[in-house]
Design a protein around this motif. Structure first.
Motif, PDB file in Angstrom:
ATOM      1  N   VAL A  37       0.842  -1.196   0.000  1.00  0.00           N
ATOM      2  CA  VAL A  37       0.000   0.000   0.000  1.00  0.00           C
ATOM      3  C   VAL A  37       0.880   1.250   0.000  1.00  0.00           C
ATOM      4  O   VAL A  37       1.991   1.244   0.539  1.00  0.00           O
ATOM      5  N   TYR A  38       0.343   2.307  -0.621  1.00  0.00           N
ATOM      6  CA  TYR A  38       1.081   3.559  -0.781  1.00  0.00           C
ATOM      7  C   TYR A  38       0.118   4.685  -0.409  1.00  0.00           C
ATOM      8  O   TYR A  38      -0.983   4.767  -0.975  1.00  0.00           O
ATOM      9  N   ILE A  39       0.545   5.507   0.507  1.00  0.00           N
ATOM     10  CA  ILE A  39      -0.384   6.466   1.117  1.00  0.00           C
ATOM     11  C   ILE A  39       0.197   7.873   1.128  1.00  0.00           C
ATOM     12  O   ILE A  39       1.404   8.050   1.346  1.00  0.00           O
ATOM     13  N   ILE A  78       4.585  10.651   2.750  1.00  0.00           N
ATOM     14  CA  ILE A  78       4.214   9.391   2.086  1.00  0.00           C
ATOM     15  C   ILE A  78       4.512   8.225   3.010  1.00  0.00           C
ATOM     16  O   ILE A  78       5.512   8.238   3.731  1.00  0.00           O
ATOM     17  N   PHE A  79       3.656   7.217   2.970  1.00  0.00           N
ATOM     18  CA  PHE A  79       3.838   6.005   3.768  1.00  0.00           C
ATOM     19  C   PHE A  79       3.698   4.795   2.865  1.00  0.00           C
ATOM     20  O   PHE A  79       2.937   4.822   1.903  1.00  0.00           O
ATOM     21  N   TRP A 131      -5.825  11.241   4.807  1.00  0.00           N
ATOM     22  CA  TRP A 131      -4.896  10.611   3.870  1.00  0.00           C
ATOM     23  C   TRP A 131      -5.680   9.908   2.766  1.00  0.00           C
ATOM     24  O   TRP A 131      -6.882   9.699   2.894  1.00  0.00           O
ATOM     25  N   ARG A 132      -4.950   9.521   1.726  1.00  0.00           N
ATOM     26  CA  ARG A 132      -5.564   8.738   0.645  1.00  0.00           C
ATOM     27  C   ARG A 132      -4.522   7.782   0.081  1.00  0.00           C
ATOM     28  O   ARG A 132      -3.315   7.993   0.268  1.00  0.00           O
ATOM     29  N   GLU A 183       0.727   7.359  -9.805  1.00  0.00           N
ATOM     30  CA  GLU A 183       1.446   8.260  -8.898  1.00  0.00           C
ATOM     31  C   GLU A 183       2.669   7.558  -8.291  1.00  0.00           C
ATOM     32  O   GLU A 183       3.725   8.164  -8.134  1.00  0.00           O
ATOM     33  N   VAL A 184       2.478   6.267  -7.963  1.00  0.00           N
ATOM     34  CA  VAL A 184       3.608   5.486  -7.437  1.00  0.00           C
ATOM     35  C   VAL A 184       4.699   5.411  -8.513  1.00  0.00           C
ATOM     36  O   VAL A 184       5.881   5.658  -8.253  1.00  0.00           O
TER      37      VAL A 184
END
Ligand code: URA
Length: 238
Positions: A64-66, A112-113, A224-225, A231-232
């Motif tokens: 996952v990318y947040i 970013i997470f 967050w989204r 985008e990644v």
């Protein structure tokens, strides 16, 4: 981030992608309790529950990318000896994500997470030099000479900062404050604050409005989204 149902089944070890197509057509796959027989159906591995032969497929290992819009008053460290609020408390998901880089407790904005270690490593590596855009409010009226100094690099003690972009966004003579936009391609500890100190300006507020072209302007502070695949990819291409 959405993905195709057959890809989800194959990347979670259920079967090959081709087999997954067969199984979907045969009605063996359910999404949120409903049989799905259309190939190419897109699902969100975070929010959808996928069943194969009525057994829930675990997606806890999914990447996952947040993007979070961090409010001030939160630390970026995951465990804090003083028990202060941590950014991680704002992201309540089952995957264990970590922040890519950090923002000071009194800095707000884009962070970013991910649980994808390779991704974190790549986007925080200095060679990638992903641009970061900051909105800085300083005490006093900033001059064009001071802006030039910021642009050309300033001595922040043990380091001379690289060339960057800097422009005046607003000057409020009554309040005696100025707002400057800085775009930097490096991330030394408390860099923006030290850069402003180096030109004799005290930082009153600091907000990171963008990482690369990812902006937090449509995210409320503290929310967050998930990032889209494009985008990644964009972050990795830098
Ligand atoms: N520069 C700073 O001084 N602080 C931050 O949090 C980020 C960049």
């Amino acid at each position: 981030m959405e993905e195709r149902l057959q890809k989800f089944l194959s990347s979670n070890g259920v079967c090959s992608r081709r087999k997954a197509e067969e199984y979907i057509l045969a009605g063996k796959v359910k999404v949120n309790g409903k049989e799905v027989t259309k190939l190419g159906t897109k699902i969100n591995p975070e929010t959808d529950q996928i069943y194969f032969e009525n057994k829930l497929i675990s997606n806890e290992t999914n990447k996952v990318y947040i993007l979070l819009n961090k409010p001030i008053g939160y630390v970026t460290t995951l465990k804090d000896q003083f028990n202060r609020n941590s950014v991680i408390d704002l992201i309540k998901i089952k995957q264990k994500v970590v922040p890519a880089g950090r923002l000071d407790m009194y800095t707000s904005g884009a962070l970013i997470f991910s649980n994808d270690g390779d991704f974190i490593y790549k986007i925080t590596h200095p060679k990638h030099e992903i641009s970061k855009t900051y909105q800085v409010t300083v005490k006093g009226i900033i001059t064009l000479e001071e802006i030039e100094k910021l642009k050309n690099g300033v001595d922040i003690g043990d380091y001379i900062t690289k060339k960057c972009e800097a422009k005046i966004m607003k000057i409020d003579k009554e309040k005696d404050i100025s707002r400057v936009e800085l775009v930097i391609h490096e991330g030394k500890n408390r860099q923006v604050r030290h850069m402003c100190e180096a030109i004799g300006k005290k930082v009153l507020a600091l907000h990171r409005s963008k990482i690369g072209s990812l902006s937090v302007k449509d995210l409320k502070l503290g929310t967050w989204r998930y990032l889209k695949k494009s985008e990644v990819d964009m972050l990795l291409k830098n």
